[in-house]
Design an enzyme around this catalytic site. Structure first.
Site, PDB file in Angstrom:
ATOM      1  N   SER A  77       0.792  -1.229   0.000  1.00 38.26           N
ATOM      2  CA  SER A  77       0.000   0.000   0.000  1.00 38.26           C
ATOM      3  C   SER A  77       0.824   1.279   0.000  1.00 38.26           C
ATOM      4  O   SER A  77       0.280   2.357  -0.262  1.00 38.26           O
ATOM      5  CB  SER A  77      -0.951   0.020   1.190  1.00 38.26           C
ATOM      6  N   LYS A  80       0.546   3.310  -3.015  1.00 36.20           N
ATOM      7  CA  LYS A  80      -0.602   4.213  -3.217  1.00 36.20           C
ATOM      8  C   LYS A  80      -0.166   5.681  -3.085  1.00 36.20           C
ATOM      9  O   LYS A  80      -0.757   6.570  -3.694  1.00 36.20           O
ATOM     10  CB  LYS A  80      -1.707   3.895  -2.213  1.00 36.20           C
ATOM     11  N   TYR A 204      -2.570  -2.344 -10.530  1.00 35.22           N
ATOM     12  CA  TYR A 204      -2.572  -2.176  -9.070  1.00 35.22           C
ATOM     13  C   TYR A 204      -1.785  -3.298  -8.386  1.00 35.22           C
ATOM     14  O   TYR A 204      -0.946  -3.044  -7.516  1.00 35.22           O
ATOM     15  CB  TYR A 204      -4.013  -2.150  -8.563  1.00 35.22           C
ATOM     16  N   TYR A 256      -4.481   3.664   8.221  1.00 34.72           N
ATOM     17  CA  TYR A 256      -5.856   3.153   8.233  1.00 34.72           C
ATOM     18  C   TYR A 256      -6.528   3.435   9.576  1.00 34.72           C
ATOM     19  O   TYR A 256      -6.406   4.556  10.085  1.00 34.72           O
ATOM     20  CB  TYR A 256      -5.878   1.657   7.871  1.00 34.72           C
ATOM     21  N   VAL A 274       1.218  -3.877   3.712  1.00 39.30           N
ATOM     22  CA  VAL A 274       0.843  -5.135   4.396  1.00 39.30           C
ATOM     23  C   VAL A 274       1.994  -6.143   4.394  1.00 39.30           C
ATOM     24  O   VAL A 274       1.937  -7.155   5.089  1.00 39.30           O
ATOM     25  CB  VAL A 274      -0.419  -5.708   3.727  1.00 39.30           C
TER      26      VAL A 274
END
Ligand code: DON
Length: 331
Positions: A77, A80, A204, A256, A274
């Site tokens: 992530s 991103k 992605y 998060y 992750v």
């Protein structure tokens, strides 16, 4: 283990700082036992849960590395952050933020719930999977390699080499990610996907499978700490406005549903992945207090043992300790 507050005025040299960071990594390695490696992407379960490494790059050129710093891992992530900045650089900030909001969700990174609940169906932010897939679909080009090219170009400018995709990790996620496919179909149905669904998903999964090290993350963090400029020559790599919006999103959404606690107890922008990576950004502090890295620093951490929100458990504890010892908080 070092207790209490240290008078860093006499300990700013590298040897002392290295000794302290080695001590802290050894201490917080114990926390890896409290977490578990990710397994929903099967190959990530092969990671060594006891690994913990950190790299700190200061604007003043000082670098401190400790622990498992030579272990390559996939960015997940954290990618991103890169895709969001590239999308903003290519399409303009307002174009991107018309399609993805900038609000934390307080939910898991792969939650679908808010997509249905929010009236406009607009993804809450670019760091939850729904927002990230929307952003990835905006990247220019009809193929995955076209869309990934500007991400690799930006990464090469920031870390000094062109990283590669770990094809095993890509394949492992591509074969198992029903959840992201469900999110993708929802975005397609609600009109937020701007490219072919399978091309978006392939792009992605590949961006998440880019392989890096903690040193690379520290370099990226330092550029963001320097408002998008190369700390060596002040050349602009990321426009200041985009760097600042990205840091704001990292602070509010980067960890998060642990983002609130991280902002409260650590106090610097960060983004987790992750596979156990965390990139953290300590901007220059205006205080002239005698603390290390007062001119700002970027920090890369790797610890694949995760707490239940998908963030490196030992990495978060190590960053909390360092932030308290070195007064890194932006507040
Ligand atoms: O989409 C996924 O589930 C993974 N490729 C990335 C998730 C992730 O890194 C969440 N961060 N903690």
């Amino acid at each position: 283990m070092v207790q209490g507050t240290v008078n860093w005025n006499i300990k700013l040299d590298k040897e002392w700082l290295q000794e302290y960071v080695d001590d802290w990594v050894a201490f917080y390695r114990k926390a890896t036992k409290e977490g578990n490696v990710a397994s929903y992407i099967p190959i990530l379960a092969k990671a060594n849960p006891n690994h913990l490494g950190i790299a700190i790059h200061g604007k003043n050129g000082l670098k401190i590395c400790s622990g498992d710093i030579d272990i390559p891992f996939t960015i997940q992530s954290i990618s991103k952050v890169i895709s969001f900045m590239v999308a903003c650089m290519k399409n303009g900030v307002s174009y991107v933020l018309d399609r993805v909001d900038v609000e934390p969700t307080g939910e898991a990174f792969n939650s679908i719930m808010h997509l249905e609940m929010k009236s406009l169906n607009k993804p809450f932010n670019p760091f939850v999977n729904a927002g990230a897939l929307t952003v990835t679909s905006m990247l220019n080009g009809a193929t995955s390699s076209d869309k990934l090219a500007p991400l690799f170009n930006l990464l090469e400018r920031m870390i000094g080499y062109r990283p590669s995709v770990n094809q095993e990790v890509f394949k492992s996620e591509d074969e198992t990610s029903a959840r992201n496919r469900a999110i993708g179909y929802y975005l397609l149905e609600t009109g937020f996907l701007e490219s072919d669904l399978e091309v978006t998903l392939e792009t992605y999964f590949k961006q998440c499978s880019i392989e890096i090290t903690v040193d690379d993350l520290a370099r990226i963090g330092l550029i963001l700490a320097n408002d998008g400029q190369d700390p060596n020559n002040e050349e602009e790599i990321i426009p200041r406005q985009i760097a600042r919006i990205t840091k704001a999103l990292m602070l509010t959404c980067g960890m998060y549903d642990a983002s609130g606690k991280f902002a409260t107890y650590v106090g610097i922008p960060a983004k987790s992945g992750v596979s156990g990576g965390i990139v953290a950004v300590a901007p220059p502090r205006v205080r002239n207090a005698p603390f290390p890295f007062i001119e700002g620093c970027g920090i890369g951490v790797y610890g694949p043992a995760l707490e239940d929100r998908g963030n490196s458990i030992a990495g978060m504890k190590l960053l909390k300790h360092i932030a308290s010892q070195w007064d890194l908080s932006i507040f």
